[in-house]
Design a protein around this motif. Sequence first.
Motif, PDB file in Angstrom:
ATOM      1  N   LYS A 257      34.779 -57.027 -19.026  1.00 43.53           N
ATOM      2  CA  LYS A 257      34.623 -57.482 -20.397  1.00 43.53           C
ATOM      3  C   LYS A 257      33.137 -57.470 -20.772  1.00 43.53           C
ATOM      4  O   LYS A 257      32.267 -57.605 -19.914  1.00 43.53           O
ATOM      5  CB  LYS A 257      35.182 -58.896 -20.560  1.00 43.53           C
ATOM      6  CG  LYS A 257      36.647 -59.039 -20.197  1.00 43.53           C
ATOM      7  CD  LYS A 257      37.541 -58.259 -21.146  1.00 43.53           C
ATOM      8  CE  LYS A 257      39.018 -58.513 -20.848  1.00 43.53           C
ATOM      9  NZ  LYS A 257      39.903 -57.688 -21.697  1.00 43.53           N
ATOM     10  N   LEU A 258      32.878 -57.341 -22.049  1.00 42.87           N
ATOM     11  CA  LEU A 258      31.500 -57.345 -22.520  1.00 42.87           C
ATOM     12  C   LEU A 258      30.788 -58.631 -22.108  1.00 42.87           C
ATOM     13  O   LEU A 258      29.619 -58.604 -21.708  1.00 42.87           O
ATOM     14  CB  LEU A 258      31.475 -57.170 -24.040  1.00 42.87           C
ATOM     15  CG  LEU A 258      30.095 -57.001 -24.684  1.00 42.87           C
ATOM     16  CD1 LEU A 258      30.169 -56.049 -25.864  1.00 42.87           C
ATOM     17  CD2 LEU A 258      29.537 -58.342 -25.159  1.00 42.87           C
ATOM     18  N   ALA A 259      31.491 -59.745 -22.171  1.00 41.71           N
ATOM     19  CA  ALA A 259      30.882 -61.024 -21.810  1.00 41.71           C
ATOM     20  C   ALA A 259      30.456 -61.046 -20.340  1.00 41.71           C
ATOM     21  O   ALA A 259      29.415 -61.612 -19.981  1.00 41.71           O
ATOM     22  CB  ALA A 259      31.861 -62.164 -22.090  1.00 41.71           C
ATOM     23  N   GLN A 260      31.272 -60.428 -19.471  1.00 42.65           N
ATOM     24  CA  GLN A 260      30.947 -60.389 -18.042  1.00 42.65           C
ATOM     25  C   GLN A 260      29.677 -59.590 -17.794  1.00 42.65           C
ATOM     26  O   GLN A 260      28.801 -60.012 -17.026  1.00 42.65           O
ATOM     27  CB  GLN A 260      32.110 -59.748 -17.276  1.00 42.65           C
ATOM     28  CG  GLN A 260      31.862 -59.549 -15.790  1.00 42.65           C
ATOM     29  CD  GLN A 260      32.983 -58.745 -15.134  1.00 42.65           C
ATOM     30  OE1 GLN A 260      34.096 -58.662 -15.660  1.00 42.65           O
ATOM     31  NE2 GLN A 260      32.698 -58.143 -13.993  1.00 42.65           N
ATOM     32  N   ARG A 270      25.637 -60.694 -28.181  1.00 46.49           N
ATOM     33  CA  ARG A 270      25.027 -60.144 -29.399  1.00 46.49           C
ATOM     34  C   ARG A 270      23.810 -59.280 -29.059  1.00 46.49           C
ATOM     35  O   ARG A 270      23.641 -58.199 -29.615  1.00 46.49           O
ATOM     36  CB  ARG A 270      24.629 -61.295 -30.323  1.00 46.49           C
ATOM     37  CG  ARG A 270      24.035 -60.844 -31.651  1.00 46.49           C
ATOM     38  CD  ARG A 270      23.737 -62.035 -32.525  1.00 46.49           C
ATOM     39  NE  ARG A 270      23.147 -61.639 -33.796  1.00 46.49           N
ATOM     40  CZ  ARG A 270      22.772 -62.487 -34.738  1.00 46.49           C
ATOM     41  NH1 ARG A 270      22.954 -63.797 -34.561  1.00 46.49           N
ATOM     42  NH2 ARG A 270      22.238 -62.053 -35.867  1.00 46.49           N
ATOM     43  N   THR A 271      22.999 -59.768 -28.128  1.00 45.05           N
ATOM     44  CA  THR A 271      21.814 -59.006 -27.733  1.00 45.05           C
ATOM     45  C   THR A 271      22.209 -57.703 -27.050  1.00 45.05           C
ATOM     46  O   THR A 271      21.608 -56.654 -27.287  1.00 45.05           O
ATOM     47  CB  THR A 271      20.931 -59.839 -26.790  1.00 45.05           C
ATOM     48  OG1 THR A 271      20.459 -60.995 -27.504  1.00 45.05           O
ATOM     49  CG2 THR A 271      19.735 -59.043 -26.300  1.00 45.05           C
ATOM     50  N   LYS A 273      24.914 -55.917 -27.491  1.00 44.53           N
ATOM     51  CA  LYS A 273      25.382 -54.971 -28.514  1.00 44.53           C
ATOM     52  C   LYS A 273      24.211 -54.396 -29.307  1.00 44.53           C
ATOM     53  O   LYS A 273      24.157 -53.187 -29.574  1.00 44.53           O
ATOM     54  CB  LYS A 273      26.343 -55.679 -29.474  1.00 44.53           C
ATOM     55  CG  LYS A 273      27.692 -56.046 -28.878  1.00 44.53           C
ATOM     56  CD  LYS A 273      28.544 -56.752 -29.924  1.00 44.53           C
ATOM     57  CE  LYS A 273      29.897 -57.148 -29.381  1.00 44.53           C
ATOM     58  NZ  LYS A 273      30.707 -57.882 -30.388  1.00 44.53           N
ATOM     59  N   ARG A 274      23.261 -55.275 -29.687  1.00 40.88           N
ATOM     60  CA  ARG A 274      22.130 -54.817 -30.493  1.00 40.88           C
ATOM     61  C   ARG A 274      21.262 -53.830 -29.729  1.00 40.88           C
ATOM     62  O   ARG A 274      20.860 -52.780 -30.275  1.00 40.88           O
ATOM     63  CB  ARG A 274      21.284 -56.024 -30.926  1.00 40.88           C
ATOM     64  CG  ARG A 274      20.003 -55.634 -31.684  1.00 40.88           C
ATOM     65  CD  ARG A 274      19.214 -56.859 -32.102  1.00 40.88           C
ATOM     66  NE  ARG A 274      18.887 -57.711 -30.979  1.00 40.88           N
ATOM     67  CZ  ARG A 274      17.900 -57.469 -30.119  1.00 40.88           C
ATOM     68  NH1 ARG A 274      17.157 -56.370 -30.244  1.00 40.88           N
ATOM     69  NH2 ARG A 274      17.647 -58.302 -29.130  1.00 40.88           N
ATOM     70  N   ARG A 275      20.995 -54.119 -28.459  1.00 44.48           N
ATOM     71  CA  ARG A 275      20.122 -53.244 -27.689  1.00 44.48           C
ATOM     72  C   ARG A 275      20.780 -51.887 -27.421  1.00 44.48           C
ATOM     73  O   ARG A 275      20.119 -50.851 -27.409  1.00 44.48           O
ATOM     74  CB  ARG A 275      19.713 -53.929 -26.386  1.00 44.48           C
ATOM     75  CG  ARG A 275      18.808 -55.135 -26.621  1.00 44.48           C
ATOM     76  CD  ARG A 275      18.238 -55.677 -25.347  1.00 44.48           C
ATOM     77  NE  ARG A 275      17.370 -54.710 -24.681  1.00 44.48           N
ATOM     78  CZ  ARG A 275      16.723 -54.961 -23.561  1.00 44.48           C
ATOM     79  NH1 ARG A 275      16.829 -56.155 -22.980  1.00 44.48           N
ATOM     80  NH2 ARG A 275      15.963 -54.046 -23.000  1.00 44.48           N
ATOM     81  N   LEU A 276      22.084 -51.891 -27.231  1.00 42.24           N
ATOM     82  CA  LEU A 276      22.773 -50.612 -27.075  1.00 42.24           C
ATOM     83  C   LEU A 276      22.764 -49.825 -28.378  1.00 42.24           C
ATOM     84  O   LEU A 276      22.584 -48.605 -28.379  1.00 42.24           O
ATOM     85  CB  LEU A 276      24.211 -50.839 -26.606  1.00 42.24           C
ATOM     86  CG  LEU A 276      24.395 -51.294 -25.162  1.00 42.24           C
ATOM     87  CD1 LEU A 276      25.875 -51.523 -24.863  1.00 42.24           C
ATOM     88  CD2 LEU A 276      23.813 -50.281 -24.184  1.00 42.24           C
TER      89      LEU A 276
END
Length: 362
Positions: A257-260, A270-271, A273-276
């Motif tokens: 999962k993204l959280a993991q 959020r960070t 996702k933004r950095r990607l």
Amino acid sequence: MRASPSQAQDLGLPAIYLHLLAELLHRLNVDDQALLLRVGLDPARLQSTELRVSQSQASEFVTRAIIESGEPGLGIMLAQEMKLPLHGALGTAVMSSGNLGEALDLVSRYLMLRAPHLRVHHKQEGDRVVFRLVCDIDLGPLQGFILDTMLFGCITMGTQLLGSPLQGAEIRRQGNEPAYFQRFRQQIAVPVSYQCREDAFVLPRSALDAPIRFSDEQLAATSRAQCEEALQQLTEEAGFDCRVRRVIETSHPFPPKLAQVASTLFVSERTLKRRLQEESCSFQQLVDEVRLQRAGELLENTGMNLSQIADALGYADAANFTRAFKRWTGVSPSQYRNQQKQHAAEPAQVPAPTLERRAVSL
């Protein structure tokens, strides 16, 4: 002042080293598989000589390994397990060198491939040469373990290269002698001194001319070129997307999962996702790239049926996997498997599928 791990580039550690450590833990009656899973690592993926594990996961695994085994000397024990071929192209280049001096020069130049934050500095000291190990950042619990593995691993490496123990060698360590070292002193064929100004491996200058018993000039040239290419690639893979992909590649359960992944990299979702997004990428895109790569490996190298492969890749059923695979490659998984069998017999006919960087709707 050294950088902290959070400030430094995380180029990862070779997964095979954690695999070796897991095998060592198993012999110490520690449930290595359960320990790897608790850290979020897939035990089966660690056997790859190509994959790298994020520094944060490697550090957590080593810390837990020391605690659960009750053995603070795991670094020395792992050093004794190191075989040169396990070091990839660098191991091959070292083995095929003409003499010990050439081999150590290669280690100095390409050490980043195996231990990214360590550097080697040479200096002359009378009739001896001092190879000082310096760490760019404070690696916390991982640092003492890595220095033990690297320095005592030099003794193992030298014996493998020459066919006999290194004569006149010495190991120097900073800090006080740890209590656990007495249990290992008799196993180490060279003098070891603590409370020194540096962490270093010391050799007589004359030892540098000792011939390597596996010397092969042609293989040495080829493997040095591979090291140079790998170093360039590793340097280019310093972006945030590569750090995320590295976690995805070795994660359990898969897909993570993204959280993991965000937690592993010590950033918010959020960070992440933004950095990607800043690198024209997305989390789902990276997951799909890894999925395609693993799907190809399973179709080519195993007899698993489509339902088993779908389950391994995190799909609800074989139908969902088949639809996604066909979108990626233009052929069904069964067609791909058959094509690869033909490709093995007639290599020039069927190219392997690739996945461009694009969002895939699953």
